[in-house]
Design an enzyme around this catalytic site. Sequence first.
Site, PDB file in Angstrom:
ATOM      1  N   ASP A 163       0.815  -1.203   0.000  1.00  0.00           N
ATOM      2  CA  ASP A 163       0.000   0.000   0.000  1.00  0.00           C
ATOM      3  C   ASP A 163       0.859   1.267   0.000  1.00  0.00           C
ATOM      4  O   ASP A 163       0.719   2.119   0.863  1.00  0.00           O
ATOM      5  CB  ASP A 163      -0.911  -0.057   1.249  1.00  0.00           C
ATOM      6  CG  ASP A 163      -1.821   1.152   1.364  1.00  0.00           C
ATOM      7  OD1 ASP A 163      -2.325   1.600   0.327  1.00  0.00           O
ATOM      8  OD2 ASP A 163      -2.005   1.640   2.502  1.00  0.00           O
ATOM      9  N   ASN A 412       6.777  -7.525   6.588  1.00  0.00           N
ATOM     10  CA  ASN A 412       5.547  -6.898   7.048  1.00  0.00           C
ATOM     11  C   ASN A 412       4.347  -7.688   6.537  1.00  0.00           C
ATOM     12  O   ASN A 412       4.183  -7.868   5.321  1.00  0.00           O
ATOM     13  CB  ASN A 412       5.448  -5.458   6.534  1.00  0.00           C
ATOM     14  CG  ASN A 412       4.180  -4.765   7.025  1.00  0.00           C
ATOM     15  OD1 ASN A 412       4.036  -4.491   8.216  1.00  0.00           O
ATOM     16  ND2 ASN A 412       3.249  -4.504   6.126  1.00  0.00           N
ATOM     17  N   GLU A 413       3.527  -8.137   7.473  1.00  0.00           N
ATOM     18  CA  GLU A 413       2.252  -8.787   7.177  1.00  0.00           C
ATOM     19  C   GLU A 413       2.327  -9.893   6.126  1.00  0.00           C
ATOM     20  O   GLU A 413       1.534  -9.920   5.174  1.00  0.00           O
ATOM     21  CB  GLU A 413       1.213  -7.736   6.755  1.00  0.00           C
ATOM     22  CG  GLU A 413       0.893  -6.732   7.851  1.00  0.00           C
ATOM     23  CD  GLU A 413      -0.311  -5.847   7.535  1.00  0.00           C
ATOM     24  OE1 GLU A 413      -0.678  -5.729   6.353  1.00  0.00           O
ATOM     25  OE2 GLU A 413      -0.898  -5.292   8.482  1.00  0.00           O
ATOM     26  N   ASN A 466      -0.039  -5.439  13.671  1.00  0.00           N
ATOM     27  CA  ASN A 466      -0.760  -4.293  13.084  1.00  0.00           C
ATOM     28  C   ASN A 466      -2.248  -4.532  13.296  1.00  0.00           C
ATOM     29  O   ASN A 466      -2.754  -5.587  12.907  1.00  0.00           O
ATOM     30  CB  ASN A 466      -0.504  -4.217  11.578  1.00  0.00           C
ATOM     31  CG  ASN A 466       0.946  -3.874  11.236  1.00  0.00           C
ATOM     32  OD1 ASN A 466       1.722  -3.489  12.107  1.00  0.00           O
ATOM     33  ND2 ASN A 466       1.297  -4.016   9.972  1.00  0.00           N
ATOM     34  N   TYR A 468      -6.336  -2.863  13.112  1.00  0.00           N
ATOM     35  CA  TYR A 468      -7.186  -1.783  12.578  1.00  0.00           C
ATOM     36  C   TYR A 468      -8.640  -1.910  13.020  1.00  0.00           C
ATOM     37  O   TYR A 468      -9.546  -1.601  12.256  1.00  0.00           O
ATOM     38  CB  TYR A 468      -7.054  -1.739  11.044  1.00  0.00           C
ATOM     39  CG  TYR A 468      -5.717  -1.162  10.616  1.00  0.00           C
ATOM     40  CD1 TYR A 468      -5.518   0.220  10.625  1.00  0.00           C
ATOM     41  CD2 TYR A 468      -4.661  -1.983  10.256  1.00  0.00           C
ATOM     42  CE1 TYR A 468      -4.291   0.768  10.255  1.00  0.00           C
ATOM     43  CE2 TYR A 468      -3.430  -1.446   9.886  1.00  0.00           C
ATOM     44  CZ  TYR A 468      -3.258  -0.071   9.888  1.00  0.00           C
ATOM     45  OH  TYR A 468      -2.045   0.470   9.525  1.00  0.00           O
ATOM     46  N   TYR A 472     -10.807  -0.871   9.650  1.00  0.00           N
ATOM     47  CA  TYR A 472     -11.190  -1.862   8.636  1.00  0.00           C
ATOM     48  C   TYR A 472     -12.261  -2.819   9.162  1.00  0.00           C
ATOM     49  O   TYR A 472     -12.905  -3.518   8.391  1.00  0.00           O
ATOM     50  CB  TYR A 472      -9.964  -2.635   8.147  1.00  0.00           C
ATOM     51  CG  TYR A 472      -9.025  -1.791   7.306  1.00  0.00           C
ATOM     52  CD1 TYR A 472      -9.483  -1.119   6.172  1.00  0.00           C
ATOM     53  CD2 TYR A 472      -7.682  -1.657   7.645  1.00  0.00           C
ATOM     54  CE1 TYR A 472      -8.637  -0.335   5.405  1.00  0.00           C
ATOM     55  CE2 TYR A 472      -6.820  -0.889   6.877  1.00  0.00           C
ATOM     56  CZ  TYR A 472      -7.304  -0.224   5.760  1.00  0.00           C
ATOM     57  OH  TYR A 472      -6.459   0.549   5.001  1.00  0.00           O
ATOM     58  N   GLU A 504       1.304  -1.001  14.010  1.00  0.00           N
ATOM     59  CA  GLU A 504       0.423  -0.138  13.213  1.00  0.00           C
ATOM     60  C   GLU A 504      -0.951  -0.099  13.862  1.00  0.00           C
ATOM     61  O   GLU A 504      -1.497  -1.140  14.233  1.00  0.00           O
ATOM     62  CB  GLU A 504       0.251  -0.662  11.769  1.00  0.00           C
ATOM     63  CG  GLU A 504       1.453  -0.491  10.879  1.00  0.00           C
ATOM     64  CD  GLU A 504       1.208  -0.963   9.448  1.00  0.00           C
ATOM     65  OE1 GLU A 504       0.048  -0.916   8.987  1.00  0.00           O
ATOM     66  OE2 GLU A 504       2.190  -1.377   8.812  1.00  0.00           O
ATOM     67  N   TRP A 549       0.240   4.260  12.796  1.00  0.00           N
ATOM     68  CA  TRP A 549       0.312   4.279  11.338  1.00  0.00           C
ATOM     69  C   TRP A 549      -0.464   5.483  10.848  1.00  0.00           C
ATOM     70  O   TRP A 549      -1.641   5.560  11.101  1.00  0.00           O
ATOM     71  CB  TRP A 549      -0.274   2.992  10.749  1.00  0.00           C
ATOM     72  CG  TRP A 549       0.018   2.863   9.285  1.00  0.00           C
ATOM     73  CD1 TRP A 549      -0.859   3.039   8.248  1.00  0.00           C
ATOM     74  CD2 TRP A 549       1.277   2.531   8.701  1.00  0.00           C
ATOM     75  NE1 TRP A 549      -0.215   2.848   7.053  1.00  0.00           N
ATOM     76  CE2 TRP A 549       1.096   2.530   7.303  1.00  0.00           C
ATOM     77  CE3 TRP A 549       2.552   2.236   9.219  1.00  0.00           C
ATOM     78  CZ2 TRP A 549       2.140   2.247   6.409  1.00  0.00           C
ATOM     79  CZ3 TRP A 549       3.567   1.956   8.343  1.00  0.00           C
ATOM     80  CH2 TRP A 549       3.351   1.962   6.946  1.00  0.00           C
ATOM     81  N   LYS A 568      -3.541   8.124   6.640  1.00  0.00           N
ATOM     82  CA  LYS A 568      -3.476   7.809   8.069  1.00  0.00           C
ATOM     83  C   LYS A 568      -2.411   8.608   8.803  1.00  0.00           C
ATOM     84  O   LYS A 568      -2.136   8.369   9.984  1.00  0.00           O
ATOM     85  CB  LYS A 568      -3.260   6.308   8.264  1.00  0.00           C
ATOM     86  CG  LYS A 568      -4.452   5.483   7.779  1.00  0.00           C
ATOM     87  CD  LYS A 568      -4.434   4.056   8.266  1.00  0.00           C
ATOM     88  CE  LYS A 568      -5.565   3.260   7.652  1.00  0.00           C
ATOM     89  NZ  LYS A 568      -5.415   3.017   6.200  1.00  0.00           N
TER      90      LYS A 568
HETATM   91  C1  BDP Z   1      -1.316  -2.358   6.711  1.00  0.00           C
HETATM   92  C2  BDP Z   1      -0.009  -2.228   5.949  1.00  0.00           C
HETATM   93  C3  BDP Z   1       0.338  -0.788   5.569  1.00  0.00           C
HETATM   94  C4  BDP Z   1      -0.892  -0.092   5.044  1.00  0.00           C
HETATM   95  C5  BDP Z   1      -1.948  -0.094   6.135  1.00  0.00           C
HETATM   96  C6  BDP Z   1      -3.210   0.663   5.720  1.00  0.00           C
HETATM   97  O1  BDP Z   1       1.050  -2.775   6.695  1.00  0.00           O
HETATM   98  O2  BDP Z   1       1.395  -0.776   4.639  1.00  0.00           O
HETATM   99  O3  BDP Z   1      -0.633   1.191   4.581  1.00  0.00           O
HETATM  100  O4  BDP Z   1      -2.304  -1.424   6.390  1.00  0.00           O
HETATM  101  O5  BDP Z   1      -4.099   0.031   5.170  1.00  0.00           O
HETATM  102  O6  BDP Z   1      -1.914  -3.548   6.363  1.00  0.00           O
HETATM  103  O7  BDP Z   1      -3.267   1.865   5.931  1.00  0.00           O
END
Ligand code: BDP
Length: 592
Positions: A163, A412-413, A466, A468, A472, A504, A549, A568
């Site tokens: 991303d 990462n992920e 990470n 969200y 999300y 994140e 993040w 973000k």
């Molecule tokens: C995470 C990723 C990051 C993205 C973030 C997002 O590690 O690179 O920018 O989500 O969606 O999954 O903002």
Amino acid sequence: MLRPQDSATRERKSLNGLWAFRLDSAGAGRAEGWWRSRLDGSREMPVPASYNDIVPDLAVRDHVGDAWYQTSVRVPRHWTEERIVLRFDAATHRAVVWVNDVQVAEHEGGYTPFEADVTDHVEPGGEARVTIVVNNELTWASVPPGQLGEGPDGKRTQNYFHDFFNYAGLHRSVWLYATPKTRVSGITVDTGLDGGTGTVRYAVEHVGNASVQVALRDAAGAEVAISEGAEGVLTIADVHPWAPGDGYLYELEARLRDADGGLVDSYVLPVGVRTVEVRGTEFLINGEPFYFRGFGKHEDAPIRGKGHDDALMVHDFELMEWIGANSFRTSHYPYAEEVLDYADRHGIVVIDETAAVGLNARMTMFGRADAPSTYTEKTVGSETQRNHLEAVRELVVRDRNHPSVVLWCIANEPDGGVPEARDYFAPLFAEARKLDPTRPVGFVNIMMDGPDKCVLSELADVLMVNRYYGWYSQTGDLAAAEPVLEAELRAWADKHGKPIIITEYGADTLAGLHSVVDNPWSEEYQVDLLDMYHRVFDRIDAVVGEHIWNFADFATRPAIIRVDGNKKGVFTRDRRPKSAAFSVRRRWRKDL
Ligand code: BDP
């Protein structure tokens, strides 16, 4: 690989500036030998910078394939007895280099340096033509991975699974430099602390016949220890340790002497004396529990894209100090070495990451019936793993002498929810530990691989996750998100008994959008979401770090969930504070 420097015996010349530049979608230049003469039909392009945003033309911005850069350099005429080296601090994502008509280097990976001994191909006092073809294609084998396709017009297209915008070009400095033929070729240091005494265990590699002497000076320039021999331990009485917020550096000078005692080569390395250790759920620096406050960042700015820029770098560090950050992660690739030098000097703690982002077919092709499984020979397979292993090596070898770096992040992920993940990742963890037994190693876990699912966390010394919730999932419903977040973090803590860093968490936020009710994208929602996470972190002992993040808004490719990029950031892309910058500052700057 030692960085170029000016020392008593060494000299460097920057090749930064305007280079001739030409895109080559068809890949004709390799067949036609474009390095053999001046680049026809070229335009001027700044180095360092990404080329994508310099020209107001989608064909440049979205170019897929080869791009050629050329310059000429006058070799200093007094470099007659020297070994002459051409070095690129980075070329994204791969490159081939010629000096005049001769190919001198080839490199895979967009964020680590490479160099070539060009002594036999240049004349002191003469001019040399330097040509480099930089290729930005991402495939399943590259790190990071991607997929090439073909558009309706027959043009090559690029899909990728991360991303952030796939910027390319010469993002960092280019050097021509001279060393003596008998020379220091590598230095590694490991440091220790025992009460008020510090130790620097060193190993100096050299080429040619010479004896090695190592001297250590304090920040005032006074010699505090000296040692003979290529390996040894320097002991510092009454040591001033490197510590978060206190970037105290000693200076180690490795000297080579000939049989008569004459100085043959001298290389100076800044050294911070500190220790890092994971004990239970604690992350210790110099034996003291450390709590990470800061950000996942990007090397990203208008116009220059991922090109390194000292003004931007210093401004970002000043903003981090203003807000009270003590650390950051080099998401999602190794940053310019200037950044780590700055962090060393200013006591900023760094989580250092490879460019392995997007190794996750389940995530990136979510919902698609034809989604391949992640780890197959056609997707993330043995070739990817070879490149990934090399990426881990190049990261550790480049950065292991930086005191600011306290933790290696291998990916990462990645897809960590299938058994094949372990086979793929175990050798990478082993390699990082073999090359550097002094630092913990981890990777960043993705939200869909919770504690019951992830098969990789066993391999890590520190859990980096990470999350969200409230963005999300539970979008706009922080009351629903809070218990879910807390339950999950507690489950991680109970299962592994390791320190947890939330690498994140955040919410896209459009600067200037306000709302009196919880409304995603508003500045208030970002403030409230971060507050909610912070409340949860404060209730869980195993949480030893919070990296929001992101530090600043950054460019991505176009997408229906992105408004001119990822929003973000706590700062906008031009580094203006959103409301969250002030609320985070109140949390992080308890001194105010
Ligand atoms: C995470 C990723 C990051 C993205 C973030 C997002 O590690 O690179 O920018 O989500 O969606 O999954 O903002």
